[in-house]
Design a protein around this motif. Sequence first.
Motif, PDB file in Angstrom:
ATOM      1  N   ILE A 255      48.170  28.744-109.861  1.00  8.18           N
ATOM      2  CA  ILE A 255      48.416  27.334-110.177  1.00  8.18           C
ATOM      3  C   ILE A 255      48.172  27.083-111.661  1.00  8.18           C
ATOM      4  O   ILE A 255      47.124  27.454-112.203  1.00  8.18           O
ATOM      5  N   TYR A 256      49.135  26.445-112.287  1.00  8.24           N
ATOM      6  CA  TYR A 256      48.993  25.984-113.671  1.00  8.24           C
ATOM      7  C   TYR A 256      48.670  24.499-113.604  1.00  8.24           C
ATOM      8  O   TYR A 256      49.507  23.674-113.262  1.00  8.24           O
ATOM      9  N   GLU A 257      47.421  24.152-113.917  1.00  7.58           N
ATOM     10  CA  GLU A 257      46.972  22.770-113.768  1.00  7.58           C
ATOM     11  C   GLU A 257      47.278  21.976-115.033  1.00  7.58           C
ATOM     12  O   GLU A 257      46.975  22.417-116.150  1.00  7.58           O
ATOM     13  N   VAL A 258      47.834  20.782-114.827  1.00  6.31           N
ATOM     14  CA  VAL A 258      48.370  19.993-115.928  1.00  6.31           C
ATOM     15  C   VAL A 258      47.860  18.559-115.851  1.00  6.31           C
ATOM     16  O   VAL A 258      47.789  17.971-114.764  1.00  6.31           O
ATOM     17  N   HIS A 259      47.509  18.024-116.995  1.00  7.33           N
ATOM     18  CA  HIS A 259      47.362  16.580-117.138  1.00  7.33           C
ATOM     19  C   HIS A 259      48.650  16.091-117.785  1.00  7.33           C
ATOM     20  O   HIS A 259      48.944  16.394-118.941  1.00  7.33           O
ATOM     21  N   ALA A 260      49.450  15.365-117.000  1.00  7.77           N
ATOM     22  CA  ALA A 260      50.826  15.084-117.403  1.00  7.77           C
ATOM     23  C   ALA A 260      50.910  14.389-118.760  1.00  7.77           C
ATOM     24  O   ALA A 260      51.805  14.679-119.559  1.00  7.77           O
ATOM     25  N   ALA A 261      49.994  13.472-119.031  1.00  8.56           N
ATOM     26  CA  ALA A 261      50.090  12.705-120.269  1.00  8.56           C
ATOM     27  C   ALA A 261      49.795  13.546-121.502  1.00  8.56           C
ATOM     28  O   ALA A 261      50.416  13.365-122.553  1.00  8.56           O
ATOM     29  N   SER A 262      48.827  14.473-121.411  1.00  8.75           N
ATOM     30  CA  SER A 262      48.369  15.176-122.609  1.00  8.75           C
ATOM     31  C   SER A 262      48.857  16.620-122.697  1.00  8.75           C
ATOM     32  O   SER A 262      48.395  17.365-123.563  1.00  8.75           O
ATOM     33  N   TRP A 263      49.755  17.035-121.810  1.00 14.12           N
ATOM     34  CA  TRP A 263      50.309  18.386-121.951  1.00 14.12           C
ATOM     35  C   TRP A 263      51.080  18.497-123.274  1.00 14.12           C
ATOM     36  O   TRP A 263      50.844  19.367-124.091  1.00 14.12           O
ATOM     37  N   ARG A 264      51.997  17.590-123.464  1.00 18.55           N
ATOM     38  CA  ARG A 264      52.732  17.532-124.728  1.00 18.55           C
ATOM     39  C   ARG A 264      53.119  16.082-124.987  1.00 18.55           C
ATOM     40  O   ARG A 264      53.580  15.372-124.080  1.00 18.55           O
ATOM     41  N   ARG A 265      52.922  15.621-126.203  1.00 18.99           N
ATOM     42  CA  ARG A 265      53.282  14.256-126.589  1.00 18.99           C
ATOM     43  C   ARG A 265      54.611  14.276-127.353  1.00 18.99           C
ATOM     44  O   ARG A 265      54.816  15.145-128.219  1.00 18.99           O
ATOM     45  N   PRO A 266      55.523  13.375-127.047  1.00 23.85           N
ATOM     46  CA  PRO A 266      56.760  13.309-127.830  1.00 23.85           C
ATOM     47  C   PRO A 266      56.462  13.147-129.316  1.00 23.85           C
ATOM     48  O   PRO A 266      55.682  12.275-129.710  1.00 23.85           O
ATOM     49  N   LYS A 267      57.034  14.045-130.114  1.00 23.50           N
ATOM     50  CA  LYS A 267      56.846  14.043-131.561  1.00 23.50           C
ATOM     51  C   LYS A 267      55.376  14.212-131.952  1.00 23.50           C
ATOM     52  O   LYS A 267      54.997  13.942-133.091  1.00 23.50           O
ATOM     53  N   GLY A 268      54.540  14.652-131.015  1.00 25.79           N
ATOM     54  CA  GLY A 268      53.125  14.816-131.300  1.00 25.79           C
ATOM     55  C   GLY A 268      52.367  13.518-131.464  1.00 25.79           C
ATOM     56  O   GLY A 268      51.201  13.526-131.862  1.00 25.79           O
ATOM     57  N   ASP A 269      52.996  12.399-131.145  1.00 21.29           N
ATOM     58  CA  ASP A 269      52.400  11.080-131.332  1.00 21.29           C
ATOM     59  C   ASP A 269      51.515  10.740-130.143  1.00 21.29           C
ATOM     60  O   ASP A 269      52.001  10.624-129.018  1.00 21.29           O
ATOM     61  N   ASN A 574      41.577  17.165-124.947  1.00 17.45           N
ATOM     62  CA  ASN A 574      41.507  15.737-125.261  1.00 17.45           C
ATOM     63  C   ASN A 574      42.586  15.011-124.464  1.00 17.45           C
ATOM     64  O   ASN A 574      43.773  15.135-124.775  1.00 17.45           O
ATOM     65  N   PRO A 575      42.214  14.252-123.428  1.00 13.46           N
ATOM     66  CA  PRO A 575      43.236  13.581-122.610  1.00 13.46           C
ATOM     67  C   PRO A 575      44.054  12.558-123.379  1.00 13.46           C
ATOM     68  O   PRO A 575      45.123  12.156-122.921  1.00 13.46           O
ATOM     69  N   ASP A 576      43.561  12.148-124.550  1.00 16.63           N
ATOM     70  CA  ASP A 576      44.312  11.191-125.363  1.00 16.63           C
ATOM     71  C   ASP A 576      45.182  11.892-126.414  1.00 16.63           C
ATOM     72  O   ASP A 576      45.861  11.214-127.193  1.00 16.63           O
ATOM     73  N   GLY A 577      45.125  13.224-126.457  1.00 18.25           N
ATOM     74  CA  GLY A 577      45.931  13.969-127.414  1.00 18.25           C
ATOM     75  C   GLY A 577      46.934  14.845-126.697  1.00 18.25           C
ATOM     76  O   GLY A 577      47.567  14.431-125.726  1.00 18.25           O
ATOM     77  N   GLN A 578      47.089  16.077-127.174  1.00 16.72           N
ATOM     78  CA  GLN A 578      47.976  17.039-126.534  1.00 16.72           C
ATOM     79  C   GLN A 578      47.413  18.439-126.781  1.00 16.72           C
ATOM     80  O   GLN A 578      46.447  18.621-127.519  1.00 16.72           O
ATOM     81  N   LEU A 579      48.007  19.440-126.136  1.00 14.55           N
ATOM     82  CA  LEU A 579      47.587  20.817-126.362  1.00 14.55           C
ATOM     83  C   LEU A 579      47.841  21.215-127.817  1.00 14.55           C
ATOM     84  O   LEU A 579      48.698  20.643-128.497  1.00 14.55           O
ATOM     85  N   ALA A 580      47.105  22.214-128.258  1.00 18.28           N
ATOM     86  CA  ALA A 580      47.224  22.681-129.647  1.00 18.28           C
ATOM     87  C   ALA A 580      48.447  23.587-129.771  1.00 18.28           C
ATOM     88  O   ALA A 580      48.334  24.812-129.911  1.00 18.28           O
ATOM     89  N   TRP A 581      49.622  22.974-129.733  1.00 19.71           N
ATOM     90  CA  TRP A 581      50.861  23.761-129.724  1.00 19.71           C
ATOM     91  C   TRP A 581      51.070  24.541-131.016  1.00 19.71           C
ATOM     92  O   TRP A 581      51.731  25.589-131.005  1.00 19.71           O
ATOM     93  N   ASP A 582      50.527  24.065-132.126  1.00 20.52           N
ATOM     94  CA  ASP A 582      50.631  24.840-133.369  1.00 20.52           C
ATOM     95  C   ASP A 582      49.889  26.173-133.228  1.00 20.52           C
ATOM     96  O   ASP A 582      50.384  27.225-133.668  1.00 20.52           O
ATOM     97  N   ALA A 583      48.700  26.125-132.606  1.00 19.09           N
ATOM     98  CA  ALA A 583      47.927  27.356-132.416  1.00 19.09           C
ATOM     99  C   ALA A 583      48.606  28.284-131.409  1.00 19.09           C
ATOM    100  O   ALA A 583      48.426  29.503-131.468  1.00 19.09           O
ATOM    101  N   ALA A 584      49.405  27.717-130.510  1.00 18.34           N
ATOM    102  CA  ALA A 584      50.073  28.542-129.494  1.00 18.34           C
ATOM    103  C   ALA A 584      51.114  29.477-130.103  1.00 18.34           C
ATOM    104  O   ALA A 584      51.558  30.416-129.436  1.00 18.34           O
ATOM    105  N   CYS A 585      51.501  29.234-131.335  1.00 18.44           N
ATOM    106  CA  CYS A 585      52.505  30.076-131.992  1.00 18.44           C
ATOM    107  C   CYS A 585      51.889  31.232-132.784  1.00 18.44           C
ATOM    108  O   CYS A 585      52.624  32.074-133.324  1.00 18.44           O
TER     109      CYS A 585
END
Length: 723
Positions: A255-269, A574-585
Amino acid sequence: MPRLDDKILYALPDGTDALLEGTCGAPFSILGRHNAGGVDIVRVFCRDARRVRLLIGRPQGGWGERAMRRIGDTGLYIGHIPAGISYRLKITWADGVEETEDPYSFPPLLNERELELFRNGHAAGLERIMGAHPLQVDTVAGVRFAVWAPHARRVSVIGDFNIWDGGRHPMRLRHEAGIWEIFIPGIGAGERYKYEILDQEGRIVPHKADPFARDAEIPPATASVIASSAPPIWTDATWMCDRARLQADDAPITIYEVHAASWRRPKGDPALTMSWDALASELVPYVQAAGFTHVGFLPVMELLSGGVWECAPLGLFRPSARHGPPEGFCRLVDACHRAGLGVIMDWIPDRLPPDLHGIACFDGMALYEHPHSHPHERSVLEGPPLFYNLHRAEVRGFLISSALMWLEHCHVDGLRVDMRGCAGERHDEIISFLRELNEVIAQRVPGALVIASGGSTGPDATVPVSRGGWGFSLQSCTAVPCRVGAYLAQEALWRGARHLDIIAASAQAFSGKYILCSADAGNAGDVPSLFSQLPGDAWRRHAAWRIYLSFLWAWPGRKLVFMGQEFAQEIPWNPDGQLAWDAACLPFAVGTQRMVADINHLYRACPALHRRECVPASFAWVIADDTANNVFAWIRDDGESAPVLIVCNMTPSVRHDYHVGVPHGGYWHELFNSDAREYGGSGVGNGGGVHSHPYVIHGYAEACVLTLPPLGVLYLCMARVAS
């Protein structure tokens, strides 16, 4: 037509003063059509209308008009029509003219059986009885409202359609069930509404959202929204037919557990939130490529006070409107199923949200919640938590109907039930409820998963109800992941001191049906991530993280990782942010993602790694006492397919010519090496495999001489030898 004198026609029945004052609990006894022999007297209460006229159906077709008399400045209008003839209302408002059927001309719509089902807590289809439902009554389109408020003196529907005036649509009380109902013609899906409730002391409580609402406004607005009655369009028939097999006791589940709001934010906003449809387009292929079998969602319902984490959700029958309409969530589930992914969501059946527009003190008294204090002695935002009153059949039915709605209407494949309220004096009460819940789900939705999560579960959680257990399909296990994490968080020199903690974990591995929930799952705020606690430089920390994941994938139990762990996110969630997608690269993160995808596919491909998860014979220690070298080794064997040997080197030193006993002689293929270069490792290994040779060690007559990579885990396998 017989004529009535004014004394009879315009006589005001008992209770009219209460109606005009807004305290009448029986508006249908005054308003609407009332027979007086050869004529029907019609009374209408429209306080802000300029004029009200009756439209009377003509035998030859069409409508005739007849004036109604306004009684003083009360807003009460009275007229008369031939007995039994159809009529409508023509209401002149300040901003226009409205023609509509009279809401008080319709009979009760809830039948005795439906009231009995609600009163006795029978949950099946309860969401179709309660709440707001567009329908037609005698070809008239409108919405039927039904709400439970047995302590109220008066309940009214308010919304844009009546300018939020509680005097316009007071409801009919069905005394035998404490349910108030009304059919309002001329409105439909998309309308906003709430309930205005007058309590026993004559005070209007804060306007309440509908506990059974299927849609709502986007926070911070709090009104319920009438949902469409159209069923979702599904294209997942193949998945639904195969679901029982794909979620059976011997099926691989990751299972990949997700918090829908903070998985990825549109435009990182951080102010923006992805819609359900956007998640279907981006999240689903991401999880599919990573090799997981399921997506697990933290509560998709609206959270307390607009987003405070780890609190009770609002609206147990609707997904959060922040991501779009409820049909969008169904499209997301459908997209998951088409991609071969199951959907599991968190569901909290013990705690109530204290939000004033929610169900706390719903009709001025403790109704859904335990009456632990008088509602007027304190604000519901203060004091101890509010818990559902599971002694009431209506509350149990409310909760179980919510669970069934997600499983049946939304095609969700499993619920992860929060058990934090299980301990203490409420233990027996909530266990009784959970047994009832699991029995109902097993009967109505066979093949669905119900997972015990959080709190004190105990060894009976996954034992069938028929055998005295609680009836869960699986239960979350954080003990093993926490022990492995604590082991790896030590400097390598001192890890031997925690060696026995790992060994002891195997004693509990088969006491239930477990999902291994990796550390950090759902930890928010200032709680440091496990990865950030691993010692050493970047290479060692990523190598230890690869050990952590590959160790758990080889251990008995299904698997769950929290979003971001697939690329070793260091910062806390951070439920008010998003995953560190920059670090994922970054290279190490990319390597970890590759490894997660590989072990997911390997876990599914090797029956020995996922079958007989709860059978002690499927697991055997090979090396459990090498505290000097910090090496562990064990065998996973399902009794039918090729066994898998797992060897873990928990130090940064390469171990050459390390002898490991094996149950069969032959060539052992190196299926997996967490130190592979493509994962970011050093590439130390065994060239694809080794031949065993006769050598008595670890209780076996054969041994493999291995090179153990630094901070690495090996999976080796050979074809089964016929006995």
